[in-house]
Design a protein around this motif. Structure first.
Motif, PDB file in Angstrom:
ATOM      1  N   SER A  47      10.514 -18.238  13.817  1.00 51.13           N
ATOM      2  CA  SER A  47      11.951 -18.001  13.744  1.00 51.13           C
ATOM      3  C   SER A  47      12.360 -17.403  12.403  1.00 51.13           C
ATOM      4  O   SER A  47      13.472 -16.923  12.250  1.00 51.13           O
ATOM      5  N   VAL A  48      11.484 -17.476  11.422  1.00 48.30           N
ATOM      6  CA  VAL A  48      11.795 -16.906  10.112  1.00 48.30           C
ATOM      7  C   VAL A  48      11.408 -15.432  10.052  1.00 48.30           C
ATOM      8  O   VAL A  48      12.157 -14.581   9.605  1.00 48.30           O
ATOM      9  N   LEU A  49      10.184 -15.157  10.546  1.00 49.43           N
ATOM     10  CA  LEU A  49       9.689 -13.785  10.489  1.00 49.43           C
ATOM     11  C   LEU A  49      10.501 -12.888  11.419  1.00 49.43           C
ATOM     12  O   LEU A  49      10.856 -13.287  12.524  1.00 49.43           O
ATOM     13  N   THR A  50      10.777 -11.683  10.954  1.00 52.90           N
ATOM     14  CA  THR A  50      11.404 -10.723  11.859  1.00 52.90           C
ATOM     15  C   THR A  50      10.370  -9.665  12.219  1.00 52.90           C
ATOM     16  O   THR A  50       9.339  -9.513  11.552  1.00 52.90           O
ATOM     17  N   VAL A  51      10.653  -8.925  13.272  1.00 51.41           N
ATOM     18  CA  VAL A  51       9.642  -8.017  13.812  1.00 51.41           C
ATOM     19  C   VAL A  51       9.219  -6.944  12.815  1.00 51.41           C
ATOM     20  O   VAL A  51       8.053  -6.546  12.784  1.00 51.41           O
ATOM     21  N   GLU A  52      10.155  -6.490  11.953  1.00 48.82           N
ATOM     22  CA  GLU A  52       9.753  -5.409  11.047  1.00 48.82           C
ATOM     23  C   GLU A  52       8.694  -5.859  10.038  1.00 48.82           C
ATOM     24  O   GLU A  52       8.005  -5.043   9.438  1.00 48.82           O
ATOM     25  N   ALA A  53       8.559  -7.215   9.863  1.00 47.99           N
ATOM     26  CA  ALA A  53       7.559  -7.702   8.912  1.00 47.99           C
ATOM     27  C   ALA A  53       6.141  -7.528   9.453  1.00 47.99           C
ATOM     28  O   ALA A  53       5.179  -7.484   8.690  1.00 47.99           O
ATOM     29  N   ILE A  54       5.994  -7.465  10.778  1.00 49.16           N
ATOM     30  CA  ILE A  54       4.634  -7.403  11.327  1.00 49.16           C
ATOM     31  C   ILE A  54       4.391  -6.121  12.113  1.00 49.16           C
ATOM     32  O   ILE A  54       3.390  -5.974  12.804  1.00 49.16           O
ATOM     33  N   LEU A 100       9.963   2.625  14.293  1.00 48.13           N
ATOM     34  CA  LEU A 100       9.359   2.095  13.067  1.00 48.13           C
ATOM     35  C   LEU A 100       7.881   1.826  13.267  1.00 48.13           C
ATOM     36  O   LEU A 100       7.094   1.840  12.333  1.00 48.13           O
ATOM     37  N   GLY A 101       7.499   1.532  14.534  1.00 41.95           N
ATOM     38  CA  GLY A 101       6.113   1.195  14.826  1.00 41.95           C
ATOM     39  C   GLY A 101       6.084   0.367  16.080  1.00 41.95           C
ATOM     40  O   GLY A 101       7.075   0.316  16.820  1.00 41.95           O
ATOM     41  N   VAL A 102       4.967  -0.313  16.305  1.00 35.80           N
ATOM     42  CA  VAL A 102       4.850  -1.100  17.530  1.00 35.80           C
ATOM     43  C   VAL A 102       4.309  -2.481  17.207  1.00 35.80           C
ATOM     44  O   VAL A 102       3.740  -2.713  16.142  1.00 35.80           O
ATOM     45  N   ILE A 103       4.502  -3.391  18.134  1.00 34.83           N
ATOM     46  CA  ILE A 103       3.950  -4.735  17.994  1.00 34.83           C
ATOM     47  C   ILE A 103       3.121  -5.057  19.223  1.00 34.83           C
ATOM     48  O   ILE A 103       3.608  -4.970  20.354  1.00 34.83           O
ATOM     49  N   SER A 104       1.865  -5.438  18.972  1.00 26.25           N
ATOM     50  CA  SER A 104       0.996  -5.823  20.080  1.00 26.25           C
ATOM     51  C   SER A 104       0.898  -7.343  20.135  1.00 26.25           C
ATOM     52  O   SER A 104       1.279  -8.036  19.189  1.00 26.25           O
ATOM     53  N   THR A 105       0.409  -7.831  21.250  1.00 25.77           N
ATOM     54  CA  THR A 105       0.227  -9.280  21.399  1.00 25.77           C
ATOM     55  C   THR A 105      -0.665  -9.818  20.295  1.00 25.77           C
ATOM     56  O   THR A 105      -0.425 -10.878  19.734  1.00 25.77           O
ATOM     57  N   ARG A 106      -1.697  -9.030  19.967  1.00 24.10           N
ATOM     58  CA  ARG A 106      -2.645  -9.444  18.930  1.00 24.10           C
ATOM     59  C   ARG A 106      -1.940  -9.682  17.593  1.00 24.10           C
ATOM     60  O   ARG A 106      -2.130 -10.703  16.941  1.00 24.10           O
ATOM     61  N   LEU A 136       1.146 -10.261  17.033  1.00 29.63           N
ATOM     62  CA  LEU A 136       2.055 -11.404  17.132  1.00 29.63           C
ATOM     63  C   LEU A 136       1.309 -12.706  16.885  1.00 29.63           C
ATOM     64  O   LEU A 136       1.725 -13.557  16.100  1.00 29.63           O
ATOM     65  N   LEU A 137       0.174 -12.845  17.535  1.00 29.13           N
ATOM     66  CA  LEU A 137      -0.603 -14.075  17.389  1.00 29.13           C
ATOM     67  C   LEU A 137      -1.112 -14.229  15.963  1.00 29.13           C
ATOM     68  O   LEU A 137      -1.076 -15.309  15.388  1.00 29.13           O
ATOM     69  N   LEU A 138      -1.567 -13.129  15.380  1.00 30.32           N
ATOM     70  CA  LEU A 138      -2.089 -13.172  14.007  1.00 30.32           C
ATOM     71  C   LEU A 138      -1.001 -13.625  13.038  1.00 30.32           C
ATOM     72  O   LEU A 138      -1.220 -14.458  12.162  1.00 30.32           O
ATOM     73  N   ALA A 139       0.214 -13.067  13.234  1.00 33.15           N
ATOM     74  CA  ALA A 139       1.309 -13.396  12.327  1.00 33.15           C
ATOM     75  C   ALA A 139       1.646 -14.877  12.410  1.00 33.15           C
ATOM     76  O   ALA A 139       1.886 -15.539  11.408  1.00 33.15           O
TER      77      ALA A 139
END
Lengths: 377, 299
Positions: A272-279, A361-367, A369-372
């Motif tokens: 809940s702290v991290l936002t998508v642009e961080a990962i 900006l980029g993309v987010i994969s399931t991988r 997300l889990l790593l973060a």
């Protein structure tokens, strides 16, 4: 960004303090020992901070960490033993009582944990208090106070006494009393800590709404980390009178300066702290095409397509061909990782992240997300 | 009789010193005392004139109406019956005389006591000086004030009022001080944080919050005035005290009781009316109790 409030190596000792004691502490004397031997309590030790114009700056720490003392030094209710507090470029140290009163009347207003409403005044008169002290004529200040009450949704209660209202409503009056002055700086001393969790969240939303309408500099004291993360643009962590670290929640989480900071964040829900642009990661395959339907690629990979200004247009799925962006789930900046889980999990390919102008900006994969989420634990 | 008493007890060195200072005052400050005497006399005469102007029935009706407004219907009825009884005992003019003494003495006590209380609350030094004086004023037997009062102002209404003033002033000073000092810290801090000057803090935050406690002090001062005014009949204060005193001198139980009952009726009316201004209606007794407990804790 220019700094609105700056605090330079400020010390505050309670009890019989002296410059010599500050010197002893500075050279590494144990504050506990000093308290036992000399009866002096070191509330704030060598704190330096810059608060930028228009941000919500949260000072976060457990009780006894000196955060309330620090806040009271910003408007001169408590004066530091050493160091300097500067508000809008003017040092508080050199101000006369009169100048200090003027500063409090026009530059900053305070909201209190205990509400501190005046029981002998109606809600409206409470809201008008600051303006009355500043010498505004009755008619004008009643109008302004009424507007402030309307803004916090209490216009209907204007004639009541504070004790007739619930805790949440009382704090709305406290907020209206501060807002009526329309101050550039708001000082909030654990303003929502005495409220029920649900009411507290409402009040946080109200504060965020107010900020969205008109950005003020808010210095917010809290002992609740979730609250700090939710509303704070930046967070200063304090412990035992010392500043541990001051940064955005994400950076505190990812780059803690020491173990104490880490300890604070131990129980925090990272997602809940991290936002998508961080990962966010750059898209694996990118093609630029300004108009028309791009040709299907033969490589068997998912191709992300933008125009020359990086506005996202759509993607090419292997074997399926062109899909316009209207048919694709995307994420916008500022979304928490938690909120993104569902979208990413149900999507066939890494989900594109767009900024407010729909630029990719980029993309987010399931991988990723889990790593973060794993990194935070 | 006097000779025997004098032989049994001569004033000690402290008593002689006080004698001397009173004599010195008499010799050197007679002008000042005359001025005080004339102005207090004028004040009490005007008060008595105003109170005597309406006929008894009108006075009773006005008071009952005030009682109905501030307290309740039952109290208004009590006022009417009580004043009726006073009239039946033929003590009306004595009661009015006592009332005017009480009102003059207590308004003078408030005129001095309120500012003194405020000053005490704002300055630790003033409070340190005022507090022992208040202790002295409150614990000194009331009769003792009568002696210098007579020496300085001879007998009559004026020395009665001044002795009463000294006797009745402590509560309003104490409770004004207490009321201001016990205003919660967070309200003071809120006041300061919005830029109040010392004066604004006093009038916008401290005094309004202290009003119930201060009014309790006012009530106490009025009640003490009444009790002292009765005692002051010994030096010619007049009024209901005279009736009681005559009862004692003539061993007339009936007369003494009549005077006593009139005093009680007046006391109840003054108490309930002045209390009704102490804050919200209906809770004043509780509030008074709380203020008293706080007062004893603080002293």
């Amino acid at each position: 960004m220019q700094s609105e409030i700056s605090i330079k190596s400020v010390w505050k000792l309670f009890g019989r303090s002296s410059a010599e004691l500050v010197e002893q502490l500075r050279s590494g004397a144990d504050p506990e020992e000093l308290h036992a031997s000399r009866g002096v309590r070191a509330a704030v030790q060598d704190v330096s901070l810059e608060v930028r114009a228009g941000e919500i700056f949260v000072v976060m720490g457990l009780s006894g960490s000196g955060k309330s003392t620090l806040l009271r030094m910003l408007n001169g209710l408590i004066s530091p033993c050493e160091g300097e507090v500067t508000v809008k470029g003017c040092s508080l140290n050199s101000m006369t009582a009169q100048q200090l009163a003027e500063l409090r009347r026009h530059q900053m207003a305070m909201v209190f944990q205990s509400f501190a409403l005046f029981p002998h005044r109606s809600v409206l008169e409470n809201a008008a208090f600051g303006l009355e002290v500043a010498g505004m004529p009755r008619k004008a200040r009643i109008d302004r106070a009424m507007q402030a009450l309307e803004r916090v949704g209490l216009a209907a209660e204007a004639r009541k006494r504070p004790r007739e209202l619930s805790g949440g409503m009382q704090q709305r009056v406290g907020l209206a009393r501060a807002l009526a002055l329309d101050p550039p700086i708001l000082l909030m001393d654990e303003a929502f800590s005495a409220l029920d969790p649900l009411i507290r969240k409402d009040m946080q939303d109200l504060l965020l709404d107010l900020q969205a309408e008109h950005r003020r500099t808010v210095v917010f004291i809290s002992h609740d980390l979730d609250e700090a993360i939710r509303i704070g643009d930046r967070i200063a962590l304090m412990q035992d009178g010392r500043l541990l670290q001051c940064d955005t929640a994400q950076r505190l989480l990812h780059h803690p300066a020491n173990d104490e900071v880490k300890r604070f964040f131990r129980d925090v829900d990272v997602a809940s702290v991290l936002t998508v642009e961080a990962i966010v990661q750059p898209p694996p395959h990118l093609s630029v095409c300004d108009v028309g339907e791009p040709l299907p690629d033969e490589g068997g990979v998912t191709m992300y397509v933008t125009d020359r200004l990086q506005h996202f247009r759509g993607l090419i799925r292997p074997g399926l061909g062109w899909v316009d962006m209207a048919a694709i789930k995307t994420l916008s900046t500022g979304t928490s990782v938690k909120a993104a889980i569902d979208v990413v999990a149900t999507s066939a390919e890494p989900v594109p992240v767009l900024d407010d102008d729909k630029r990719l900006l980029g993309v987010i994969s399931t991988r990723q997300l889990l790593l973060a989420m794993e990194a935070g634990d | 009789m006097t000779l025997i008493l004098a032989a049994a007890h001569q004033a000690g060195w402290l008593g002689q010193a006080i004698d001397l200072s009173v004599e010195w005052l008499l010799a050197n400050a007679q002008g000042l005392f005359d001025l005080i005497k004339v102005s207090v006399l004028a004040l009490v005469s005007v008060t008595e004139m105003v109170l005597e102007w309406p006929p008894a029935w009108l006075f009773a009706l006005i008071t009952a109406a005030l009682g109905f407004w501030r307290v309740n219907g039952g109290f208004a009825l009590f006022v009417l019956l009580g004043f009726n009884l006073v009239l039946a005992m033929a003590l009306w003019s004595e009661m009015i005389a006592t009332l005017s003494l009480v009102l003059t003495a207590s308004s003078l006590a408030l005129l001095i006591g309120l500012p003194l209380g405020i000053l005490s609350a704002r300055s630790r030094l003033v409070w340190r000086l005022v507090r022992p004086c208040l202790d002295l004023m409150q614990t000194m037997p009331a009769f003792v004030y009568l002696i210098p009062a007579v020496m300085l102002f001879s007998t009559g209404a004026v020395p009665s009022i001044l002795a009463t003033l000294i006797f009745a002033m402590p509560p309003v000073v104490r409770l004004t001080h207490l009321g201001i000092v016990q205003v919660p810290d967070d309200l003071i801090e809120a006041g300061r944080s919005f830029g109040c000057s010392d004066r604004q803090l006093l009038w916008k935050v401290q005094m309004p919050n202290a009003v119930p406690t201060v009014m309790t002090g006012v009530n106490q001062t009025i009640m003490l005035s009444l009790s002292m005014v009765v005692i002051a009949s010994m030096i010619g204060g007049g009024g209901l005290g005279d009736v009681v005193l005559r009862g004692i001198q003539q061993l007339d139980v009936g007369m003494g009781f009549e005077g006593g009952i009139a005093v009680v009726i007046l006391a109840v009316i003054l108490d309930r009316l002045s209390q009704s201004f102490a804050g919200r209606r209906g809770s004043s007794l509780q509030q008074r109790l709380r203020a008293w407990i706080a007062l004893w804790r603080s002293s």
